[in-house]
Structures are given as C-alpha cells and as structure tokens.
Scaffold this motif. Sequence first.
Motif, PDB file in Angstrom:
ATOM      1  N   LEU A   1       0.843  -1.191   0.000  1.00 15.44           N
ATOM      2  CA  LEU A   1       0.000   0.000   0.000  1.00 15.44           C
ATOM      3  C   LEU A   1       0.881   1.243   0.000  1.00 15.44           C
ATOM      4  O   LEU A   1       2.056   1.182   0.362  1.00 15.44           O
ATOM      5  N   PRO A   2       0.329   2.400  -0.414  1.00 11.83           N
ATOM      6  CA  PRO A   2       1.130   3.627  -0.419  1.00 11.83           C
ATOM      7  C   PRO A   2       1.772   3.895   0.939  1.00 11.83           C
ATOM      8  O   PRO A   2       1.163   3.681   1.995  1.00 11.83           O
ATOM      9  N   ALA A   3       3.019   4.350   0.899  1.00 14.51           N
ATOM     10  CA  ALA A   3       3.801   4.552   2.116  1.00 14.51           C
ATOM     11  C   ALA A   3       3.264   5.722   2.932  1.00 14.51           C
ATOM     12  O   ALA A   3       2.793   6.719   2.387  1.00 14.51           O
ATOM     13  N   LYS A   4       3.364   5.566   4.263  1.00 20.13           N
ATOM     14  CA  LYS A   4       2.985   6.632   5.190  1.00 20.13           C
ATOM     15  C   LYS A   4       4.193   7.012   6.034  1.00 20.13           C
ATOM     16  O   LYS A   4       4.970   6.159   6.454  1.00 20.13           O
ATOM     17  N   ASN A   5       4.336   8.299   6.266  1.00 19.11           N
ATOM     18  CA  ASN A   5       5.410   8.800   7.111  1.00 19.11           C
ATOM     19  C   ASN A   5       5.150   8.397   8.564  1.00 19.11           C
ATOM     20  O   ASN A   5       3.999   8.415   9.012  1.00 19.11           O
ATOM     21  N   LEU A   6       6.205   8.042   9.307  1.00 24.13           N
ATOM     22  CA  LEU A   6       6.024   7.644  10.703  1.00 24.13           C
ATOM     23  C   LEU A   6       5.667   8.804  11.627  1.00 24.13           C
ATOM     24  O   LEU A   6       5.381   8.598  12.799  1.00 24.13           O
ATOM     25  N   GLY A   7       5.709  10.022  11.103  1.00 23.05           N
ATOM     26  CA  GLY A   7       5.254  11.162  11.892  1.00 23.05           C
ATOM     27  C   GLY A   7       6.359  11.829  12.685  1.00 23.05           C
ATOM     28  O   GLY A   7       7.496  11.362  12.735  1.00 23.05           O
ATOM     29  N   ASP A   8       5.999  12.946  13.343  1.00 21.38           N
ATOM     30  CA  ASP A   8       7.019  13.775  13.984  1.00 21.38           C
ATOM     31  C   ASP A   8       7.425  13.291  15.367  1.00 21.38           C
ATOM     32  O   ASP A   8       8.270  13.898  16.013  1.00 21.38           O
ATOM     33  N   THR A   9       6.854  12.187  15.844  1.00 25.17           N
ATOM     34  CA  THR A   9       7.403  11.562  17.049  1.00 25.17           C
ATOM     35  C   THR A   9       8.753  10.938  16.733  1.00 25.17           C
ATOM     36  O   THR A   9       9.694  11.024  17.518  1.00 25.17           O
ATOM     37  N   ILE A  10       8.858  10.325  15.557  1.00 24.67           N
ATOM     38  CA  ILE A  10      10.094   9.677  15.118  1.00 24.67           C
ATOM     39  C   ILE A  10      10.935  10.611  14.259  1.00 24.67           C
ATOM     40  O   ILE A  10      12.145  10.757  14.475  1.00 24.67           O
ATOM     41  N   ASN A  11      10.320  11.251  13.281  1.00 20.46           N
ATOM     42  CA  ASN A  11      11.056  12.073  12.325  1.00 20.46           C
ATOM     43  C   ASN A  11      11.187  13.520  12.785  1.00 20.46           C
ATOM     44  O   ASN A  11      10.294  14.057  13.438  1.00 20.46           O
ATOM     45  N   THR A  12      12.313  14.131  12.430  1.00 19.53           N
ATOM     46  CA  THR A  12      12.594  15.525  12.777  1.00 19.53           C
ATOM     47  C   THR A  12      12.850  16.324  11.499  1.00 19.53           C
ATOM     48  O   THR A  12      12.796  15.782  10.400  1.00 19.53           O
ATOM     49  N   LYS A  13      13.188  17.603  11.661  1.00 21.36           N
ATOM     50  CA  LYS A  13      13.494  18.427  10.489  1.00 21.36           C
ATOM     51  C   LYS A  13      14.874  18.094   9.918  1.00 21.36           C
ATOM     52  O   LYS A  13      15.252  18.622   8.876  1.00 21.36           O
ATOM     53  N   TYR A  14      15.601  17.211  10.608  1.00 17.45           N
ATOM     54  CA  TYR A  14      16.905  16.781  10.102  1.00 17.45           C
ATOM     55  C   TYR A  14      16.773  15.385   9.492  1.00 17.45           C
ATOM     56  O   TYR A  14      15.800  15.124   8.795  1.00 17.45           O
ATOM     57  N   ASP A  15      17.698  14.486   9.755  1.00 16.51           N
ATOM     58  CA  ASP A  15      17.700  13.184   9.088  1.00 16.51           C
ATOM     59  C   ASP A  15      17.510  12.038  10.075  1.00 16.51           C
ATOM     60  O   ASP A  15      18.157  11.997  11.125  1.00 16.51           O
ATOM     61  N   GLU A  16      16.658  11.089   9.687  1.00 18.60           N
ATOM     62  CA  GLU A  16      16.514   9.820  10.395  1.00 18.60           C
ATOM     63  C   GLU A  16      16.849   8.692   9.423  1.00 18.60           C
ATOM     64  O   GLU A  16      16.592   8.813   8.220  1.00 18.60           O
ATOM     65  N   MET A  17      17.407   7.611   9.942  1.00 19.81           N
ATOM     66  CA  MET A  17      17.833   6.530   9.073  1.00 19.81           C
ATOM     67  C   MET A  17      17.920   5.226   9.858  1.00 19.81           C
ATOM     68  O   MET A  17      17.659   5.190  11.057  1.00 19.81           O
ATOM     69  N   SER A  18      18.288   4.134   9.167  1.00 23.50           N
ATOM     70  CA  SER A  18      18.588   2.822   9.762  1.00 23.50           C
ATOM     71  C   SER A  18      17.452   2.251  10.605  1.00 23.50           C
ATOM     72  O   SER A  18      17.659   1.861  11.757  1.00 23.50           O
ATOM     73  N   PRO A  19      16.238   2.162  10.072  1.00 26.65           N
ATOM     74  CA  PRO A  19      15.157   1.575  10.873  1.00 26.65           C
ATOM     75  C   PRO A  19      15.371   0.081  11.095  1.00 26.65           C
ATOM     76  O   PRO A  19      15.824  -0.637  10.200  1.00 26.65           O
ATOM     77  N   PHE A  20      15.031  -0.390  12.283  1.00 22.96           N
ATOM     78  CA  PHE A  20      15.077  -1.814  12.586  1.00 22.96           C
ATOM     79  C   PHE A  20      14.025  -2.123  13.641  1.00 22.96           C
ATOM     80  O   PHE A  20      14.038  -1.535  14.724  1.00 22.96           O
ATOM     81  N   VAL A  21      13.118  -3.053  13.324  1.00 24.69           N
ATOM     82  CA  VAL A  21      12.090  -3.478  14.270  1.00 24.69           C
ATOM     83  C   VAL A  21      12.550  -4.776  14.922  1.00 24.69           C
ATOM     84  O   VAL A  21      12.816  -5.762  14.232  1.00 24.69           O
TER      85      VAL A  21
END
Length: 197
Positions: A107-127
């Motif tokens: 399905l179309p991708a959804k952003n994880l939102g501003d709890t996780i993401n910031t105005k800078y860079d996030e990377m390397s997700p691992f569940v």
Amino acid sequence: KGKWKQAKAYSGAINTSRNEGAFSFSADKEMVVYTACNRNDGQGRCDLYLMLNNTTYNAGNIINTKYWESQGCFSPDRKYLYFVSNRPGGFGGKDIWRSEITKNGLLPAKNLGDTINTKYDEMSPFVHPDNLTFYFASDGHIGFGDYDLFVSRRSNTNQEWGLPKNMGYPINTHKTENSLIVATNGKTAYYASDVSG
C-alpha cells in the motif's frame, strides 16, 4: 565459537555489476528487501527491490519515487515494510516511512510522523523481533554527536511508536553511530560507529 569467517558475496540474483546495499530478510527468511542504485528499471537514483524465490524485482512506484529510497526492513510479522526516503511530504531531509504489505501487494507509504522524524535526518530503521521495540538513527533528536542511536517502544502492535530515547553512552559517542540490529535472542546487538579503536 564467536569468530567471524571471511565475508562472501551473497549468492543468487541480488548482486550485479552495479551498486547494491542495505540488505534485509523478513523474519521467516522467505523475502528480502535491498537497495539498488542506477538501474534501468529504477524510479529514481536508488530504489528498493524485493527478492522472493530468488527472483528480484523493483518494489514499484507505490514505494519508489524519483527521489531516494533505501534501508528497507520488514516488521517481524511481515505486515509492514519500513524504509528511508527524502521524498516530499516528510519532516526533514531523510525520514522513515512504512508501507503496509497486503495479499494484493504494497500500500502507499505513510510517514512515521514527527514523534520519530525531525526536520533533520533519520535513518537505519530496525524493528526488534518482539515487534514492540523500534531502533533507528537520527541527527535531529537530542544526542551526543553526529548520528546517535535511539529506541522507541510500544505496549502492543496496534499503537504508534512512542517517544524515542537516546541509547546513551557507551553506545553513542560524539561521533557517528547508526545501523543497529539486534539478534533474535535479544542478547547481542551490532551497529556501525566511526569511533576509532
């Protein structure tokens, strides 16, 4: 006995004469997601590709855009594909997104939102295999150095990910730490750092 052997190229259809990276299995080992760049069938510079039964294919324009998609990983129940993209619609340069996996495809991708993401860079997700613990790297949340490692938790899989916590010293330093994965037994973690010796 705790000793690593010399690395070998992964067998099968993934490796080519071009650029491949950021390779991850689903928990059942039946599916692989990886990054490949500058392909003729690519949507952008770097795209996510999938491998099933040793057949590789571009994840398609539901996931990939003319921007940059990379660092895919599956949730342990294989219901979601998490990845990193710098596409518009996020909160910063690179954000973490996820796409639900259904019997009819992604399905179309959804952003994880501003709890996780910031105005800078996030990377390397691992569940983590418990599906309740989420690790990632960020240079936007308060940290020790360039990129730091963070952990976010939830009490059940119907909840959104909670406020991230810095994993602290000695894991994080004044330099760069990212790409953390945790073994299924929960006792060993591996991550990248540019701290010398």
